[in-house]
Enzyme design. Sequence first.
Site, PDB file in Angstrom:
ATOM      1  N   HIS A 100      74.195  59.049  70.141  1.00 48.45           N
ATOM      2  CA  HIS A 100      73.402  59.440  68.966  1.00 48.45           C
ATOM      3  C   HIS A 100      72.674  60.757  69.215  1.00 48.45           C
ATOM      4  O   HIS A 100      72.699  61.658  68.367  1.00 48.45           O
ATOM      5  CB  HIS A 100      72.391  58.336  68.636  1.00 48.45           C
ATOM      6  N   GLU A 101      72.017  60.865  70.372  1.00 50.91           N
ATOM      7  CA  GLU A 101      71.303  62.109  70.680  1.00 50.91           C
ATOM      8  C   GLU A 101      72.272  63.270  70.841  1.00 50.91           C
ATOM      9  O   GLU A 101      71.969  64.407  70.473  1.00 50.91           O
ATOM     10  CB  GLU A 101      70.457  61.925  71.944  1.00 50.91           C
ATOM     11  N   HIS A 104      72.909  64.857  67.606  1.00 49.37           N
ATOM     12  CA  HIS A 104      71.953  65.881  67.177  1.00 49.37           C
ATOM     13  C   HIS A 104      72.317  67.250  67.754  1.00 49.37           C
ATOM     14  O   HIS A 104      72.173  68.283  67.083  1.00 49.37           O
ATOM     15  CB  HIS A 104      70.540  65.492  67.609  1.00 49.37           C
ATOM     16  N   HIS A 108      73.207  70.615  65.639  1.00 42.30           N
ATOM     17  CA  HIS A 108      72.608  71.920  65.889  1.00 42.30           C
ATOM     18  C   HIS A 108      73.665  72.997  66.064  1.00 42.30           C
ATOM     19  O   HIS A 108      73.534  74.112  65.545  1.00 42.30           O
ATOM     20  CB  HIS A 108      71.735  71.830  67.146  1.00 42.30           C
TER      21      HIS A 108
END
Length: 230
Positions: A100-101, A104, A108
């Site tokens: 999940h991270e 991100h 980006h």
Amino acid sequence: MFFFDPLYLVFALPGLLLGLWAQMRVKGTFSKYSKVRLSRDASGAQIARYLLDQQGLQDVRIEEVQGFLSDHYDPRTRILRLSPDVYRTPSVAAAGVAAHEMGHALQHSVGYAPLQIRSAIVPAVQFGSSLAPILFIIGFLLNFTTLAWIGVILFGVAVLFSLITLPVEFDASKRAKALLTSSGILHPEEVKGVDKVLDAAALTYVAAAVAAVGQLLYYVLLLSGGRSRD
């Protein structure tokens, strides 16, 4: 006085109850799937590194950070920080949070608009979140309506942040699930466990948004004359 108004509970209680339920689900689900070891015996950090490299994001670093579920991606430094339970553990729960991270970081890299908007308003949110309640209370008690509305507007920026966070988090989870499935790094049954972990985590963001909107509506109700100051 307005801060003892029982009507406040009508606006605050839904977010509070949903938040408590979400926290219970997150802790319970994470605890359950933290005990389910991955067949590949890869830690969260290793899975995140593999997925980052697979997407050409070799420049994104991974660091361990203290705290329980303190995992986050910092777009300013391009560092993915994972809590010890995620960084070191080869579990289904760790795989889901790490992926999940990583989602991100991928957002980006491709310029995902909601993430860019959220990052852009962070300074305003940090400034407004602490100042807004003070301005509202002073303005309301002194019958200085303009000052109170300024407080509401500043708080509205924080509400906007909560609302924008929803698509950002949902999309990161969607990317994570897709990458874990397409890469073949997890078995289908393990991906189902990741789904449950990430779905539980998503509830916390929904609860935060519901709570923020409820508080904003209460402020607006007071200033629009829908509730007496007495």
